[in-house]
Scaffold this motif. Structure first.
Motif, PDB file in Angstrom:
ATOM      1  N   ASN A  63       0.733  -1.361   0.119  1.00 51.41           N
ATOM      2  CA  ASN A  63       0.017   0.101  -0.339  1.00 51.41           C
ATOM      3  C   ASN A  63       0.954   1.207  -0.005  1.00 51.41           C
ATOM      4  O   ASN A  63       1.628   1.410   0.827  1.00 51.41           O
ATOM      5  N   LEU A  64       0.451   2.127  -0.974  1.00 47.82           N
ATOM      6  CA  LEU A  64       1.472   3.293  -1.208  1.00 47.82           C
ATOM      7  C   LEU A  64       0.618   4.323  -0.960  1.00 47.82           C
ATOM      8  O   LEU A  64      -0.558   4.562  -1.671  1.00 47.82           O
ATOM      9  N   GLY A  65       0.884   5.575  -0.247  1.00 55.19           N
ATOM     10  CA  GLY A  65       0.088   6.574   0.043  1.00 55.19           C
ATOM     11  C   GLY A  65       0.679   7.939  -0.383  1.00 55.19           C
ATOM     12  O   GLY A  65       1.825   7.958  -0.143  1.00 55.19           O
ATOM     13  N   HIS A  66      -0.030   8.858  -0.818  1.00 58.24           N
ATOM     14  CA  HIS A  66       0.429  10.308  -0.899  1.00 58.24           C
ATOM     15  C   HIS A  66      -0.776  11.262  -0.760  1.00 58.24           C
ATOM     16  O   HIS A  66      -1.797  10.657  -0.996  1.00 58.24           O
ATOM     17  N   THR A  67      -0.736  12.487  -0.560  1.00 56.61           N
ATOM     18  CA  THR A  67      -1.697  13.552  -0.509  1.00 56.61           C
ATOM     19  C   THR A  67      -2.045  14.133  -1.478  1.00 56.61           C
ATOM     20  O   THR A  67      -3.153  14.919  -1.454  1.00 56.61           O
ATOM     21  N   LEU A  68      -1.423  13.852  -2.819  1.00 55.48           N
ATOM     22  CA  LEU A  68      -2.046  14.748  -4.246  1.00 55.48           C
ATOM     23  C   LEU A  68      -2.902  13.935  -4.844  1.00 55.48           C
ATOM     24  O   LEU A  68      -3.062  12.561  -4.484  1.00 55.48           O
ATOM     25  N   SER A  69      -3.660  14.525  -5.981  1.00 56.58           N
ATOM     26  CA  SER A  69      -4.411  14.056  -6.704  1.00 56.58           C
ATOM     27  C   SER A  69      -3.640  13.111  -7.654  1.00 56.58           C
ATOM     28  O   SER A  69      -2.686  13.104  -7.799  1.00 56.58           O
ATOM     29  N   ASP A  70      -4.702  12.401  -8.386  1.00 61.48           N
ATOM     30  CA  ASP A  70      -3.959  11.220  -9.366  1.00 61.48           C
ATOM     31  C   ASP A  70      -3.579  11.825 -10.777  1.00 61.48           C
ATOM     32  O   ASP A  70      -3.077  11.265 -11.557  1.00 61.48           O
ATOM     33  N   SER A  71      -3.682  13.322 -10.773  1.00 60.05           N
ATOM     34  CA  SER A  71      -3.042  13.980 -11.716  1.00 60.05           C
ATOM     35  C   SER A  71      -1.719  14.365 -11.399  1.00 60.05           C
ATOM     36  O   SER A  71      -1.155  15.485 -12.137  1.00 60.05           O
ATOM     37  N   SER A  72      -1.332  14.520 -10.206  1.00 60.77           N
ATOM     38  CA  SER A  72      -0.075  15.040  -9.744  1.00 60.77           C
ATOM     39  C   SER A  72       1.368  14.634 -10.113  1.00 60.77           C
ATOM     40  O   SER A  72       1.321  13.289 -10.744  1.00 60.77           O
ATOM     41  N   HIS A  73       2.138  15.284  -9.725  1.00 65.95           N
ATOM     42  CA  HIS A  73       3.747  14.619  -9.904  1.00 65.95           C
ATOM     43  C   HIS A  73       3.920  13.433  -8.961  1.00 65.95           C
ATOM     44  O   HIS A  73       4.774  12.637  -9.479  1.00 65.95           O
ATOM     45  N   TYR A  74       3.276  13.349  -7.848  1.00 69.19           N
ATOM     46  CA  TYR A  74       3.516  12.406  -6.951  1.00 69.19           C
ATOM     47  C   TYR A  74       2.837  11.125  -7.513  1.00 69.19           C
ATOM     48  O   TYR A  74       3.328  10.033  -7.362  1.00 69.19           O
ATOM     49  N   SER A  75       1.698  11.168  -8.335  1.00 66.88           N
ATOM     50  CA  SER A  75       0.921  10.222  -8.863  1.00 66.88           C
ATOM     51  C   SER A  75       1.739   9.514  -9.929  1.00 66.88           C
ATOM     52  O   SER A  75       1.695   8.484  -9.989  1.00 66.88           O
ATOM     53  N   VAL A  76       2.423  10.457 -10.614  1.00 68.30           N
ATOM     54  CA  VAL A  76       3.180  10.009 -11.661  1.00 68.30           C
ATOM     55  C   VAL A  76       4.538   9.408 -11.366  1.00 68.30           C
ATOM     56  O   VAL A  76       4.664   8.057 -11.671  1.00 68.30           O
ATOM     57  N   GLY A  77       5.011   9.608  -9.867  1.00 61.50           N
ATOM     58  CA  GLY A  77       5.971   8.988  -9.331  1.00 61.50           C
ATOM     59  C   GLY A  77       5.388   7.724  -8.763  1.00 61.50           C
ATOM     60  O   GLY A  77       6.154   6.515  -8.718  1.00 61.50           O
ATOM     61  N   ALA A  78       4.276   7.370  -8.248  1.00 65.44           N
ATOM     62  CA  ALA A  78       3.810   6.403  -7.784  1.00 65.44           C
ATOM     63  C   ALA A  78       3.277   5.273  -9.057  1.00 65.44           C
ATOM     64  O   ALA A  78       3.656   4.268  -8.590  1.00 65.44           O
ATOM     65  N   ASP A  79       3.062   5.735  -9.921  1.00 66.04           N
ATOM     66  CA  ASP A  79       2.837   4.561 -11.263  1.00 66.04           C
ATOM     67  C   ASP A  79       4.136   4.340 -11.486  1.00 66.04           C
ATOM     68  O   ASP A  79       4.460   3.215 -11.764  1.00 66.04           O
ATOM     69  N   ALA A  80       5.280   4.907 -11.500  1.00 65.96           N
ATOM     70  CA  ALA A  80       6.443   4.520 -11.936  1.00 65.96           C
ATOM     71  C   ALA A  80       7.133   3.393 -10.837  1.00 65.96           C
ATOM     72  O   ALA A  80       7.700   2.565 -11.361  1.00 65.96           O
ATOM     73  N   PHE A  81       6.815   3.732  -9.731  1.00 67.27           N
ATOM     74  CA  PHE A  81       7.152   2.759  -8.547  1.00 67.27           C
ATOM     75  C   PHE A  81       6.607   1.560  -8.651  1.00 67.27           C
ATOM     76  O   PHE A  81       6.953   0.610  -8.639  1.00 67.27           O
ATOM     77  N   LYS A  82       5.173   1.679  -9.149  1.00 66.35           N
ATOM     78  CA  LYS A  82       4.406   0.311  -9.258  1.00 66.35           C
ATOM     79  C   LYS A  82       4.941  -0.424 -10.563  1.00 66.35           C
ATOM     80  O   LYS A  82       5.112  -1.615 -10.370  1.00 66.35           O
ATOM     81  N   GLU A  83       4.973   0.223 -11.578  1.00 65.69           N
ATOM     82  CA  GLU A  83       5.565  -0.336 -12.750  1.00 65.69           C
ATOM     83  C   GLU A  83       7.087  -1.193 -12.434  1.00 65.69           C
ATOM     84  O   GLU A  83       7.084  -2.182 -12.744  1.00 65.69           O
TER      85      GLU A  83
END
Ligand code: PAF
Length: 326
Positions: free
Chosen positions: A30-50
């Motif tokens: 489970n990975l958490g962050h505070t920003l929306s799914d259009s944010s730079h953190y979400s881009v980072g989360a997608d790359a982490f997952k991949e």
């Protein structure tokens, strides 16, 4: 009819398949962050997952929790310590409350540009700070990025510290930031990010400060008319892991987490750079009045006492080393 022998064979076959399936059942991260799914953190989360799913050949699957659904950044860091969340992407905003050595990174006007900041975080000093997380029930996986912070508000254009006089500005839960805004003459109000949009909407606070990336990803133009490009502080971010999960893994498995975190940071930095180029125009299109040519010298002067307060508590060693590199 089935012989007793065939029955036993069949049952043991089923049992074997069962064990095999169990051995291959993926572990959910489970990975958490505070920003929306259009944010730079979400881009980072997608790359982490991949990266993690690919490197581990499906041994781990990553589930992303956005928009503070697991709490604000301070709460999520606590969650890592007790194992209620496995990986968190967070700014260093509240991190000084856990790992005081990181306060140095949040000093106003410490870095002049992105290259400088990234270079320091990628240096030995950055690695040392990542290791320090280990003394506080956290695992530092990689430095990533939030970005240079700028001031927005609902009242007036801010060109000098005098314009910020009396302004109620939400800050992160970070003692260094609060002190800097006090020195500027503003009234700092520390608050967790998930409460901020409503606080701005209801007028509990007049302004806030965040990088272009965050202002874009959170539609702050809906509640803020003015943006001043003060760039008053670089806001690092970090990919943190929970020791409750990671301490139980093999070196190889932990290596995959680190590699995935580095891939996440690279993707995030690219997105931050893109929004630095394109974001201001987008904010203007959405009706914000943007003061681009802010003279930062008076702001820099106003926040000097924050440095003295910092060094009196934490010494000058880290600061000297950063300033040598910068
Ligand atoms: O303002 C903050 O609290 C942080 O910059 C944010 C938006 C949560 C991103 O780390």
């Amino acid at each position: 009819t089935m012989t007793r022998h065939a029955l036993v064979a069949a049952i043991s076959g089923i049992a074997t398949v069962g064990i095999a399936l169990q051995a291959h059942a993926a572990t959910e991260v489970n990975l958490g962050h505070t920003l929306s799914d259009s944010s730079h953190y979400s881009v980072g989360a997608d790359a982490f997952k991949e990266a993690l799913e690919r490197l581990s050949d499906g041994e781990f699957t990553v589930t992303e929790h956005t928009s503070g659904s697991l709490g604000g950044e301070r709460e999520m860091i606590e969650g890592l310590q007790i194992g209620t969340v496995d990986v968190v992407i967070t700014s260093t905003g509240p991190l000084g409350n856990f790992v005081p050595e990181t306060y140095v990174l949040d000093l106003p006007f410490l870095f002049e540009n992105y290259d400088q900041a990234r270079c320091v975080l990628d240096s030995e000093l950055g690695d040392e700070l990542l290791e320090k997380m280990g003394d506080h029930d956290l695992i530092g996986l990689a430095w990533t990025e939030n970005g240079f912070r700028h001031l927005t508000n609902s009242q007036r254009e801010i060109a000098t510290p005098a314009d910020a006089e009396g302004l109620r500005v939400r800050t992160m839960e970070n003692a260094v930031h609060q002190e800097a805004f006090r020195q500027m003459g503003a009234r700092p109000t520390p608050m967790a990010f998930p409460e901020l949009f409503t606080a701005l909407q209801q007028g509990t606070v007049d302004g806030q400060e965040n990088p272009i990336t965050v202002i874009v990803a959170t539609n702050f133009w809906e509640v803020q008319d003015y943006l001043s490009l003060t760039g008053h502080v670089y806001s690092p971010a970090i990919v943190l892991g929970s020791p409750i999960l990671l301490d139980g893994l093999s070196d190889e498995e932990r290596g995959w987490f680190r590699e995935a975190a580095v891939a996440s940071a690279e993707a995030t930095r690219e997105e931050v750079s893109r929004l630095e180029r394109e974001g201001v125009a987008l904010l203007e299109e959405n009706g914000m009045t943007v003061k681009t040519d802010v003279d930062v010298a008076p702001f820099q002067e106003a926040v000097q006492p924050a440095y003295e307060i910092f060094t009196s508590e934490h010494g000058t060693e880290m600061l000297d080393r950063i300033q040598e590199k910068a």
